[in-house]
Every structure is written in structure tokens, then in C-alpha cells.
Write a protein that holds these residues in place. Structure first.
Motif: not given
Ligand SMILES: [Zn+2]
Length: 340
Positions: A89-92, A95, A103-104
Motif C-alpha cells: 500500500d506504501n502508506t502503512c 511501508c 507491508c501489512i
């Protein structure tokens, strides 16, 4: 569509597969411009990793976005994109710390099979990076290399704390090891020792920036590294194979206080605790968070500062994937590019 399927060890065929379609609003469908065979694809191909029924293969990809789900914001149809072997997701929090391959919400691309005409990419916004424009054909192999082998070699060099003035040793002369040499050169290493006994690979290592070649392996290889470093061992050692022998060779080539970056997918590796304890080595590695490096690597490639696509020494139509696997398995090819 056509896609490569592994039926059993040594039995890879290109067959008809269902066309992928958007399953979640965060998905994108890409039409592959090029794909390739990874050293890690050889583990199940050789039967070292279990093959549970017919499995689509491939996790390295570049292509044109064909369709984007309704929630996708950062890429759009018609763009040329590159992603890596884990969708993220590149946001968690993981990441954002630079570990997108943990990534989760990660999803393995290998399970979707990128050795095909089309690919569904989950979490498209976090996973895919678009090039500024559709690149010319001669840049495609290098951009494809960024999808895995270059990104992995680069991470190995970062994990091994490669930097100006340092002596680097690279264990493994596959595409990842060779591109770790390129990364070490870019990161300013003073001396880069490539460990290889295969002449074409030695030649490419020298082209990518290696200053020394060591042909010995195991204890002999470690002794040569020590000879070349005043008996200390290298500051930074990169392990790009994943066997017990290569891990021990890398650990024993690292000087006390030095760093070892390991990116060969470990198979049956057990490190002896006592030796680890007394080594005083920093160890870091694992599945490379290639996504972290993609923007920088794409820039370097599009500006023609690096040419990692040289690792592809065999190009075949997708339909001849079986020969591509065989050539790599028999070490007749370093890495096979497939044209869908
Ligand atoms: Zn994440």
C-alpha cells in the motif's frame, strides 16, 4: 491470454490462462511489455521448493496500464509502469519506514503470474511507479531489471552499508550479485571484489565496476578476501545466493564491525550462534523493499546513467519460456527476458 505455468519440477509450459480482471477498486490491469525468469523461479523448477499443482509463474514486470480500478489515483491507462514482486500500500507504518516488502497488506505478485500477457496488480497506487513518458524500447530491459534484480542488488548494497572508501565483496554471480556490483559502484565503493568462476559473468562484473575477481569458493574464497584486505575482511559483504555455503562464505568474509547484506532467498540455512556472536558483523537483509528504490532507479535508467539491462543475455518470445528456464538452470544464460 497466454501465460507460463509450472506443472511439476522441470515442466513449465505456456498455456491459455484466464484474462485477469479488476477484482478490487485498488487493482490495475497492465499489458506486459516485458517479463523475465528469476533465479528464485529456479527453486521450484528444480524441485527444491515444493510445487503444489499447476502454478502461474513470474513476478518481474513492466507494462502499460490497460485498466485502473475506481479507487486508483496515481496511475492511469496508457502509462508505462514498473512494480515489484510484492504489492504494497506504501502508506502503512512499515511501508513508510521503507520496508514495503513487509507491508501489512502485501500481496505476492508471484501468485498472480507475471510471465504472461496481462497482469492484475493489487494496490496499484502503492505498488506501481510510472515513468515520465513511455520509454524507448532500448530502455525496457533496464526498467524491467529495476522490478527485481536491480532493486534487490541495490538493497543488498544499502543493507551492507556500502559507501565511499569501502571495500565490498559480492558472493554470487547471478543477476542480483552482478547488479549489486553496479549498485556498489554507484554508491561510491573504493574496491569491489566479485566472487565468480564463470568467465562471461566475470566480464560483466568488471563492466559494472568490479575491481577484483576471486574465483575461489568456501574457505579458499574467504582466504582470498582476507589476502586482499590486509587480513581484515571486507567492510561490506553482499550475499546473493541463499545457501548455507554462500552465507558462511559471506559471514566469514566480513571484517569485525563490518556489514553483511543478504538477499539470496535462504534455503536450509542455519547460522551457528557462536560464530555469529564472535563475528562482530552487522547482518541485514531479506526480501528487498524494491519499491523504496524504484523512483531513484527509474531516474538513473531514464537518464542513461546505468544500464542494468545488460544482465539479460537471452531474449525469447513468451511461448519459449521453457527454453528460458532451461538455459538459466544449465547456466547457459544469466537471465532470460521474455517478450509477451
Ligand atoms: Zn504498507
Amino acid at each position: 491470454m497466454r501465460g507460463a505455468i509450472l506443472y511439476a519440477p522441470g515442466d513449465i509450459r505456456v498455456d491459455e490462462r484466464d484474462d485477469p480482471r479488476i477484482e478490487k477498486p485498488t487493482d490495475a490491469i497492465i499489458r506486459l511489455s516485458a517479463t523475465c525468469v528469476c533465479g528464485s523461479d529456479l527453486w521450484p523448477y528444480r524441485g527444491i521448493e515444493a510445487v503444489n499443482g499447476p502454478a502461474p509463474m513470474g513476478h518481474e514486470y513492466v507494462g502499460i496500464v490497460e485498466e485502473a480500478g475506481s479507487d486508483v489515483r496515481t496511475v492511469k491507462p496508457g502509462q508505462f509502469v514498473i512494480g515489484s514482486f510484492f504489492a504494497s500500500d506504501n502508506t502503512c507504518e512499515i511501508c513508510r519506514a521503507g520496508y514495503q516488502s513487509s507491508c501489512i497488506h502485501r500481496e505476492p505478485i508471484g501468485a498472480l503470474g507475471a510471465q504472461a500477457e496481462y497482469l492484475r496488480v493489487p494496490l496499484a497506487d502503492g505498488t506501481l511507479v510510472a515513468t515520465p513518458e513511455v520509454p524507448s524500447a532500448d530502455l525496457v530491459p533496464s526498467l524491467l531489471a529495476a522490478s527485481d534484480v536491480l532493486g534487490t542488488g541495490w538493497f543488498a548494497a544499502i543493507a551492507a552499508e556500502v559507501g565511499p572508501g569501502k571495500t565490498v565483496a559480492v558472493v554470487g554471480d547471478g543477476a542480483v550479485g552482478l547488479l549489486a556490483v553496479l549498485a556498489a559502484k554507484q554508491l561510491g565503493a573504493a574496491r569491489i571484489i566479485a566472487m565468480s568462476r564463470h568467465e562471461p559473468r566475470q566480464k560483466l562484473a568488471l563492466e559494472f565496476g568490479a575491481t577484483d575477481i576471486v574465483t575461489e569458493r568456501g574457505g579458499g574464497g574467504v582466504a582470498r578476501i582476507k589476502d586482499l584486505t590486509n587480513g581484515f575482511g571486507a567492510h561490506s559483504v553482499i550475499e546473493a545466493v541463499g545457501t548455507q555455503e554462500s552465507m558462511m562464505q559471506a559471514l566469514r568474509s566480513t571484517r569485525p564491525g563490518g556489514h553483511m547484506g543478504y538477499v539470496g532467498v535462504a534455503h536450509g540455512v542455519a547460522l551457528p550462534g557462536e560464530e555469529l556472536f564472535f563475528s562482530h558483523a552487522h547482518l541485514h537483509g531479506g526480501p528487498a523493499p524494491v519499491r523504496r528504490f524504484l523512483p531513484e532507479l527509474i531516474d538513473l535508467i531514464c537518464n542513461r546513467q546505468i544500464d542494468p539491462g545488460k544482465v539479460f543475455d537471452l531474449e525469447l518470445p513468451l511461448d519459449q519460456a521453457a527454453e528460458g528456464y532451461r538455459a538459466m538452470d544449465e547456466r547457459r544464460a544469466i537471465k532470460t527476458l521474455l517478450h509477451p
